[in-house]
Design a protein around this motif. Structure first.
Motif, mmCIF file in Angstrom:
data_model
loop_
_atom_site.group_PDB
_atom_site.id
_atom_site.type_symbol
_atom_site.label_atom_id
_atom_site.label_comp_id
_atom_site.label_asym_id
_atom_site.label_seq_id
_atom_site.Cartn_x
_atom_site.Cartn_y
_atom_site.Cartn_z
ATOM 1 N N ALA A 1 0.841 -1.199 0.000
ATOM 2 C CA ALA A 1 0.000 0.000 0.000
ATOM 3 C C ALA A 1 0.874 1.246 0.000
ATOM 4 O O ALA A 1 1.842 1.338 0.761
ATOM 5 N N LYS B 1 -1.954 3.747 3.135
ATOM 6 C CA LYS B 1 -2.135 2.503 3.888
ATOM 7 C C LYS B 1 -3.392 2.479 4.729
ATOM 8 O O LYS B 1 -3.976 3.519 5.009
ATOM 9 N N TRP C 1 -4.507 1.137 8.593
ATOM 10 C CA TRP C 1 -3.993 0.641 9.880
ATOM 11 C C TRP C 1 -5.105 0.876 10.889
ATOM 12 O O TRP C 1 -5.329 2.008 11.304
ATOM 13 N N LYS D 1 -9.182 -0.982 12.245
ATOM 14 C CA LYS D 1 -10.468 -1.436 11.693
ATOM 15 C C LYS D 1 -11.605 -0.634 12.292
ATOM 16 O O LYS D 1 -11.509 -0.167 13.426
ATOM 17 N N SER E 1 -7.582 2.420 1.049
ATOM 18 C CA SER E 1 -6.143 2.261 0.786
ATOM 19 C C SER E 1 -5.898 2.212 -0.715
ATOM 20 O O SER E 1 -6.830 1.997 -1.507
ATOM 21 N N SER F 1 0.000 -12.223 3.944
ATOM 22 C CA SER F 1 -1.408 -12.514 4.245
ATOM 23 C C SER F 1 -2.296 -12.005 3.109
ATOM 24 O O SER F 1 -3.316 -12.615 2.799
ATOM 25 N N SER G 1 -8.025 -11.025 5.518
ATOM 26 C CA SER G 1 -7.037 -9.959 5.702
ATOM 27 C C SER G 1 -7.523 -8.707 4.968
ATOM 28 O O SER G 1 -7.979 -8.795 3.824
ATOM 29 N N GLY G 2 -7.405 -7.562 5.652
ATOM 30 C CA GLY G 2 -7.928 -6.312 5.087
ATOM 31 C C GLY G 2 -7.198 -5.857 3.840
ATOM 32 O O GLY G 2 -7.709 -5.035 3.073
ATOM 33 N N ARG H 1 -6.953 -6.346 -2.371
ATOM 34 C CA ARG H 1 -6.127 -5.620 -3.343
ATOM 35 C C ARG H 1 -5.303 -6.577 -4.190
ATOM 36 O O ARG H 1 -4.958 -6.252 -5.328
ATOM 37 N N SER I 1 0.124 -7.701 12.119
ATOM 38 C CA SER I 1 -0.571 -6.438 11.826
ATOM 39 C C SER I 1 -1.955 -6.426 12.449
ATOM 40 O O SER I 1 -2.401 -5.392 12.949
ATOM 41 N N THR I 2 -2.633 -7.563 12.442
ATOM 42 C CA THR I 2 -3.987 -7.602 13.024
ATOM 43 C C THR I 2 -3.940 -7.173 14.494
ATOM 44 O O THR I 2 -4.716 -6.310 14.921
ATOM 45 N N MET J 1 1.716 6.416 9.410
ATOM 46 C CA MET J 1 1.293 5.120 9.942
ATOM 47 C C MET J 1 2.278 4.614 11.000
ATOM 48 O O MET J 1 1.893 4.104 12.048
ATOM 49 N N ALA K 1 4.264 -3.339 8.096
ATOM 50 C CA ALA K 1 4.473 -3.775 9.475
ATOM 51 C C ALA K 1 5.593 -4.810 9.537
ATOM 52 O O ALA K 1 5.374 -5.978 9.845
HETATM 53 O O1 PMV Z 1 -3.972 -6.926 5.729
HETATM 54 P P1 PMV Z 1 -3.470 -6.886 7.105
HETATM 55 O O2 PMV Z 1 -4.575 -6.982 8.071
HETATM 56 O O3 PMV Z 1 -2.392 -7.885 7.342
HETATM 57 O O4 PMV Z 1 -2.788 -5.431 7.366
HETATM 58 C C1 PMV Z 1 -1.964 -4.760 6.473
HETATM 59 C C2 PMV Z 1 -1.412 -3.521 7.066
HETATM 60 C C3 PMV Z 1 -0.352 -2.799 6.265
HETATM 61 O O5 PMV Z 1 0.312 -3.679 5.395
HETATM 62 C C4 PMV Z 1 0.691 -2.225 7.216
HETATM 63 C C5 PMV Z 1 -0.935 -1.616 5.492
HETATM 64 C C6 PMV Z 1 -1.704 -1.944 4.245
HETATM 65 O O6 PMV Z 1 -2.603 -1.175 3.886
HETATM 66 O O7 PMV Z 1 -1.379 -2.954 3.592
#
Ligand code: PMV
Length: 326
Positions: free
Chosen positions: A12, A15, A17, A19, A31, A104, A136-137, A141, A188-189, A239, A280
């Protein structure tokens, strides 16, 4: 009832960061990312009536941490197909796992696409977005090519994801400087949840984010590299300021990460079209125009603590691998 899918990770530039809804795994902000061709997650899923539960092998090892989120995605797919069979999932990355390289994201994108194919489902893209997001958020993407926008604003309670710039339209390159292959201490979660609860800066991050996102999208529209460079570094450092200001603190950088950041800033000051972003974990991603990639690679490789560099062009969205004919 078996299929293999491949997905690239993504990074990203603007980004997310934190929820807004942990149950639905809804990001608090939108993002904007680029899909990293050159790095791959390959996932094979087989639904099988002999199995008594879902099983996951990640890079050849059983992975309990990923299990719950994986079962959630598989449950959604089973519901669509009207089946209750368990699945055997084998997933492998050709890059370090769980070290801030978005494994992830590619993992849950590949899982969702492979699972849907194994069950013979042909789901609308935004349903794949919703299911992969439960894992995963950042995963939605990786379903899409090139520059990708994950929009949380236009449909409250949902996420809409799409390509805003195909790889050939603006062929950016990304050089990853790997500074550690250790798994990160705080996922990251877990990290973003504690930032939401325990950083005084979380509200400022969320309220200043829509402007960053709108500016980032307009940089892609205009293919304005230098404006994107300033903006993406600002958003990345914001971030990390949020992460560092969390109690207990989240400091994802190594000394080599910081040395790479300073080197990239100096290159840009010297006129080289490059900027950094860091997720992260301690790896630095240097985004550059193609004519700068050799200079950037050479500079990053000269920094003590950089273990290797990985070259990425912008990649396509997740795809189902054709079945090899016997
Ligand atoms: O997708 P997750 O929940 O693992 O979190 C990703 C968080 C960052 O990579 C730091 C930022 C992002 O937008 O990808």
């Amino acid at each position: 009832m078996r299929a293999t899918a491949v997905a690239h990770p993504n990074v990203a530039l603007i980004k997310y960061w934190g929820k807004s809804d942990t149950e639905k795994n809804l990001p608090a902000t939108g993002s904007l990312s680029v899909t990293l061709g050159g790095l791959h997650t390959r996932t094979t899923i087989e639904f099988n009536e002999q199995l008594k539960q879902d099983q996951l092998l990640l890079d050849g090892k059983a992975d309990a941490a990923a299990d719950l989120r994986m079962v959630r995605c598989l449950d959604e797919l089973r519901q669509h197909a009207g089946v209750s069979l368990f699945a055997n999932v084998e997933s492998a990355n050709d890059f370090p796992t769980g070290a801030g390289l978005a494994s992830s994201a590619s993992g849950f994108a590949a899982l969702t696409v492979a699972g849907a194919a194994a069950l013979g489902l042909s789901l609308p893209p935004q349903e794949l977005v919703r299911i992969s997001r439960l894992g995963s958020g950042s995963a939605p993407r990786s379903l899409f090519a090139g520059g990708v926008w994950l929009d949380i604003a236009s449909s409250p309670g949902e996420t809409i994801c799409s390509t805003v710039s195909e790889p050939a339209r603006w062929p950016l390159e990304v050089i990853v400087a790997v500074t550690s292959v250790e798994k990160k201490a705080v996922s990251s979660t877990a990290g973003m949840e504690s930032s939401r609860a325990a950083s005084p800066y979380f509200d400022g991050w969320v309220s200043s984010h829509p402007q960053d996102l709108a500016d980032g999208l307009s940089c892609f529209t205009d293919k304005d590299f230098m404006r994107l460079a300033d903006l993406a570094e600002h958003n990345c450092l914001k971030m990390h300021a949020l992460a560092m200001s969390t109690r207990p603190p989240l400091l994802y950088w190594s000394p080599a990460t910081l040395a790479c950041m300073q080197a990239v800033m100096q290159l840009r000051a010297d006129g080289v079209p490059v900027f950094f972003t860091v997720d992260a974990g301690p790896q630095l991603k240097a985004v550059c125009l193609p004519e700068a990639s050799a200079t950037v690679r050479e500079r990053l490789q000269s920094i003590p603590g950089v273990l290797q560099t990985l070259d990425c062009t912008l990649g396509q969205g997740a795809w189902v691998e054709p079945v090899a004919k016997a």
